[in-house]
Design a protein around this motif. Structure first.
Motif, PDB file in Angstrom:
ATOM      1  N   ARG A 108       0.856  -1.186   0.000  1.00  0.00           N
ATOM      2  CA  ARG A 108       0.000   0.000   0.000  1.00  0.00           C
ATOM      3  C   ARG A 108       0.892   1.236   0.000  1.00  0.00           C
ATOM      4  O   ARG A 108       1.860   1.306   0.763  1.00  0.00           O
ATOM      5  CB  ARG A 108      -0.850  -0.019   1.277  1.00  0.00           C
ATOM      6  CG  ARG A 108      -1.879   1.085   1.382  1.00  0.00           C
ATOM      7  CD  ARG A 108      -2.644   1.027   2.708  1.00  0.00           C
ATOM      8  NE  ARG A 108      -3.242  -0.293   2.935  1.00  0.00           N
ATOM      9  CZ  ARG A 108      -2.833  -1.172   3.835  1.00  0.00           C
ATOM     10  NH1 ARG A 108      -1.815  -0.880   4.621  1.00  0.00           N
ATOM     11  NH2 ARG A 108      -3.409  -2.337   3.987  1.00  0.00           N
ATOM     12  N   CYS A 109       0.579   2.231  -0.823  1.00  0.00           N
ATOM     13  CA  CYS A 109       1.339   3.493  -0.807  1.00  0.00           C
ATOM     14  C   CYS A 109       1.041   4.223   0.495  1.00  0.00           C
ATOM     15  O   CYS A 109      -0.115   4.300   0.925  1.00  0.00           O
ATOM     16  CB  CYS A 109       0.963   4.371  -1.997  1.00  0.00           C
ATOM     17  SG  CYS A 109       1.972   5.871  -2.085  1.00  0.00           S
ATOM     18  N   THR A 110       2.100   4.756   1.139  1.00  0.00           N
ATOM     19  CA  THR A 110       1.891   5.415   2.436  1.00  0.00           C
ATOM     20  C   THR A 110       1.529   6.893   2.293  1.00  0.00           C
ATOM     21  O   THR A 110       1.347   7.586   3.280  1.00  0.00           O
ATOM     22  CB  THR A 110       3.135   5.264   3.347  1.00  0.00           C
ATOM     23  OG1 THR A 110       4.286   5.723   2.634  1.00  0.00           O
ATOM     24  CG2 THR A 110       3.342   3.811   3.744  1.00  0.00           C
ATOM     25  N   ASN A 111       1.437   7.367   1.065  1.00  0.00           N
ATOM     26  CA  ASN A 111       0.943   8.727   0.841  1.00  0.00           C
ATOM     27  C   ASN A 111      -0.591   8.664   0.804  1.00  0.00           C
ATOM     28  O   ASN A 111      -1.162   8.115  -0.142  1.00  0.00           O
ATOM     29  CB  ASN A 111       1.510   9.250  -0.482  1.00  0.00           C
ATOM     30  CG  ASN A 111       0.858  10.555  -0.917  1.00  0.00           C
ATOM     31  OD1 ASN A 111       0.110  11.176  -0.161  1.00  0.00           O
ATOM     32  ND2 ASN A 111       1.157  10.957  -2.141  1.00  0.00           N
ATOM     33  N   CYS A 114      -2.361   9.601  -2.399  1.00  0.00           N
ATOM     34  CA  CYS A 114      -2.024   8.890  -3.642  1.00  0.00           C
ATOM     35  C   CYS A 114      -3.293   8.339  -4.297  1.00  0.00           C
ATOM     36  O   CYS A 114      -4.199   7.857  -3.612  1.00  0.00           O
ATOM     37  CB  CYS A 114      -1.067   7.745  -3.333  1.00  0.00           C
ATOM     38  SG  CYS A 114      -0.614   6.790  -4.791  1.00  0.00           S
ATOM     39  N   ILE A 115      -3.345   8.394  -5.615  1.00  0.00           N
ATOM     40  CA  ILE A 115      -4.537   7.911  -6.331  1.00  0.00           C
ATOM     41  C   ILE A 115      -4.782   6.426  -6.072  1.00  0.00           C
ATOM     42  O   ILE A 115      -5.921   5.949  -6.095  1.00  0.00           O
ATOM     43  CB  ILE A 115      -4.427   8.219  -7.842  1.00  0.00           C
ATOM     44  CG1 ILE A 115      -5.777   7.966  -8.508  1.00  0.00           C
ATOM     45  CG2 ILE A 115      -3.317   7.416  -8.515  1.00  0.00           C
ATOM     46  CD1 ILE A 115      -5.925   8.623  -9.864  1.00  0.00           C
ATOM     47  N   SER A 116      -3.702   5.688  -5.753  1.00  0.00           N
ATOM     48  CA  SER A 116      -3.884   4.252  -5.476  1.00  0.00           C
ATOM     49  C   SER A 116      -4.602   4.023  -4.140  1.00  0.00           C
ATOM     50  O   SER A 116      -5.041   2.920  -3.847  1.00  0.00           O
ATOM     51  CB  SER A 116      -2.538   3.516  -5.501  1.00  0.00           C
ATOM     52  OG  SER A 116      -1.728   3.918  -4.418  1.00  0.00           O
ATOM     53  N   ASN A 117      -4.701   5.077  -3.314  1.00  0.00           N
ATOM     54  CA  ASN A 117      -5.454   4.976  -2.057  1.00  0.00           C
ATOM     55  C   ASN A 117      -6.861   5.551  -2.170  1.00  0.00           C
ATOM     56  O   ASN A 117      -7.596   5.637  -1.197  1.00  0.00           O
ATOM     57  CB  ASN A 117      -4.709   5.705  -0.927  1.00  0.00           C
ATOM     58  CG  ASN A 117      -3.488   4.927  -0.481  1.00  0.00           C
ATOM     59  OD1 ASN A 117      -3.513   3.706  -0.427  1.00  0.00           O
ATOM     60  ND2 ASN A 117      -2.422   5.635  -0.173  1.00  0.00           N
ATOM     61  N   SER A 118      -7.221   6.014  -3.369  1.00  0.00           N
ATOM     62  CA  SER A 118      -8.577   6.560  -3.551  1.00  0.00           C
ATOM     63  C   SER A 118      -9.543   5.397  -3.779  1.00  0.00           C
ATOM     64  O   SER A 118      -9.152   4.237  -3.724  1.00  0.00           O
ATOM     65  CB  SER A 118      -8.589   7.496  -4.760  1.00  0.00           C
ATOM     66  OG  SER A 118      -8.416   6.737  -5.934  1.00  0.00           O
ATOM     67  N   ASN A 119     -10.767   5.717  -4.041  1.00  0.00           N
ATOM     68  CA  ASN A 119     -11.751   4.650  -4.272  1.00  0.00           C
ATOM     69  C   ASN A 119     -11.684   4.070  -5.677  1.00  0.00           C
ATOM     70  O   ASN A 119     -12.423   3.162  -6.017  1.00  0.00           O
ATOM     71  CB  ASN A 119     -13.165   5.159  -3.980  1.00  0.00           C
ATOM     72  CG  ASN A 119     -13.360   5.395  -2.491  1.00  0.00           C
ATOM     73  OD1 ASN A 119     -12.786   4.683  -1.671  1.00  0.00           O
ATOM     74  ND2 ASN A 119     -14.139   6.414  -2.149  1.00  0.00           N
ATOM     75  N   GLU A 120     -10.789   4.643  -6.498  1.00  0.00           N
ATOM     76  CA  GLU A 120     -10.635   4.124  -7.848  1.00  0.00           C
ATOM     77  C   GLU A 120     -10.095   2.690  -7.790  1.00  0.00           C
ATOM     78  O   GLU A 120      -9.318   2.372  -6.903  1.00  0.00           O
ATOM     79  CB  GLU A 120      -9.631   4.983  -8.647  1.00  0.00           C
ATOM     80  CG  GLU A 120      -9.947   6.470  -8.694  1.00  0.00           C
ATOM     81  CD  GLU A 120     -11.191   6.776  -9.508  1.00  0.00           C
ATOM     82  OE1 GLU A 120     -11.441   6.052 -10.480  1.00  0.00           O
ATOM     83  OE2 GLU A 120     -11.914   7.720  -9.140  1.00  0.00           O
ATOM     84  N   PRO A 121     -10.522   1.869  -8.745  1.00  0.00           N
ATOM     85  CA  PRO A 121      -9.983   0.493  -8.742  1.00  0.00           C
ATOM     86  C   PRO A 121      -8.593   0.439  -9.365  1.00  0.00           C
ATOM     87  O   PRO A 121      -8.408  -0.040 -10.458  1.00  0.00           O
ATOM     88  CB  PRO A 121     -11.009  -0.279  -9.589  1.00  0.00           C
ATOM     89  CG  PRO A 121     -11.596   0.759 -10.485  1.00  0.00           C
ATOM     90  CD  PRO A 121     -11.485   2.101  -9.790  1.00  0.00           C
ATOM     91  N   VAL A 136      15.477  -2.395   1.274  1.00  0.00           N
ATOM     92  CA  VAL A 136      14.860  -2.106  -0.008  1.00  0.00           C
ATOM     93  C   VAL A 136      13.996  -0.859   0.171  1.00  0.00           C
ATOM     94  O   VAL A 136      13.456  -0.628   1.239  1.00  0.00           O
ATOM     95  CB  VAL A 136      13.978  -3.316  -0.403  1.00  0.00           C
ATOM     96  CG1 VAL A 136      13.018  -2.966  -1.504  1.00  0.00           C
ATOM     97  CG2 VAL A 136      14.842  -4.501  -0.811  1.00  0.00           C
ATOM     98  N   ALA A 137      13.900  -0.042  -0.855  1.00  0.00           N
ATOM     99  CA  ALA A 137      12.952   1.066  -0.831  1.00  0.00           C
ATOM    100  C   ALA A 137      12.035   0.919  -2.041  1.00  0.00           C
ATOM    101  O   ALA A 137      12.388   0.268  -3.024  1.00  0.00           O
ATOM    102  CB  ALA A 137      13.682   2.402  -0.872  1.00  0.00           C
ATOM    103  N   LEU A 138      10.851   1.492  -1.929  1.00  0.00           N
ATOM    104  CA  LEU A 138       9.876   1.396  -3.015  1.00  0.00           C
ATOM    105  C   LEU A 138       9.460   2.799  -3.424  1.00  0.00           C
ATOM    106  O   LEU A 138       9.189   3.637  -2.572  1.00  0.00           O
ATOM    107  CB  LEU A 138       8.640   0.630  -2.530  1.00  0.00           C
ATOM    108  CG  LEU A 138       8.869  -0.815  -2.074  1.00  0.00           C
ATOM    109  CD1 LEU A 138       7.594  -1.365  -1.466  1.00  0.00           C
ATOM    110  CD2 LEU A 138       9.328  -1.672  -3.234  1.00  0.00           C
ATOM    111  N   GLN A 139       9.409   3.011  -4.746  1.00  0.00           N
ATOM    112  CA  GLN A 139       8.935   4.303  -5.226  1.00  0.00           C
ATOM    113  C   GLN A 139       7.639   4.118  -5.996  1.00  0.00           C
ATOM    114  O   GLN A 139       7.581   3.361  -6.973  1.00  0.00           O
ATOM    115  CB  GLN A 139       9.988   4.975  -6.112  1.00  0.00           C
ATOM    116  CG  GLN A 139       9.512   6.367  -6.552  1.00  0.00           C
ATOM    117  CD  GLN A 139      10.596   7.160  -7.232  1.00  0.00           C
ATOM    118  OE1 GLN A 139      11.463   6.596  -7.905  1.00  0.00           O
ATOM    119  NE2 GLN A 139      10.534   8.482  -7.069  1.00  0.00           N
ATOM    120  N   CYS A 140       6.622   4.842  -5.549  1.00  0.00           N
ATOM    121  CA  CYS A 140       5.296   4.733  -6.153  1.00  0.00           C
ATOM    122  C   CYS A 140       5.319   5.292  -7.579  1.00  0.00           C
ATOM    123  O   CYS A 140       5.858   6.365  -7.831  1.00  0.00           O
ATOM    124  CB  CYS A 140       4.298   5.511  -5.302  1.00  0.00           C
ATOM    125  SG  CYS A 140       2.618   5.444  -5.943  1.00  0.00           S
TER     126      CYS A 140
END
Ligand SMILES: [Zn+2]
Length: 156
Positions: A108-111, A114-121, A136-140
């Motif tokens: 899950r993106c921690t921002n 972020c659009i990935s945390n919106s209600n959009e699928p 390791v680091a992850l960049q959205c």
């Protein structure tokens, strides 16, 4: 009296041993594998065992092969882990986990914006960056936010 190190965990006949897990991450590995009270396979694990390269955790699971998805999750929290496939009490295959360059739908993106945390699928998507041997680091891909800590807590 001399005690062999490998007696700490009972040998298994058939299954998977995840070795060289970053010390302290065994419980997160169990969580990734979906291990809960209704899990039927036999599991043993050791935390903070003394290995040749310092402290490590080890997880043994009988009669189970890991899926790519499970391996990818484990790699993100423990990039130096090794996967040993056991048959008839012998290691028949030994592989290092391979860090994927890209992961989709597993963190899950921690921002919060972020659009990935919106209600959009929309599935979360991250580039995987190796910080050092153990981290390791992850960049959205959507918001460019970088997650460098607590990846285990944000696994989906
Ligand atoms: Zn994001």
């Amino acid at each position: 009296m001399r005690v062999k190190r490998n007696l700490k965990i009972q040998a298994i006949e058939c299954g998977t041993v995840i070795d060289h897990i970053k010390a302290g991450q065994a419980l997160n590995v169990l969580r990734i594998l979906g291990i809960s009270s209704d899990f039927r396979a036999t599991i043993s694990f050791v935390m903070n065992a003394s290995g040749a390269r310092g402290k490590k955790d080890v997880v043994k699971i009988e009669d189970k092969k890991l899926s790519i998805e499970e391996l990818n999750r484990i790699t993100l929290i423990s990039p130096k882990a090794t996967i040993n496939i056991i048959r008839d009490f012998k290691v028949v295959q030994k592989n290092n986990v391979v860090l994927p360059s890209y992961v989709e739908g597993i963190v899950r993106c921690t921002n919060p914006n972020c659009i990935s945390n919106s209600n959009e699928p929309i599935k979360s998507k991250f580039f995987v960056l190796q910080e050092d041997e153990e981290r390791v680091a992850l960049q959205c891909l959507y918001c460019e936010h970088v997650i460098s800590e607590n990846i285990a807590e944000n696994l989906l």
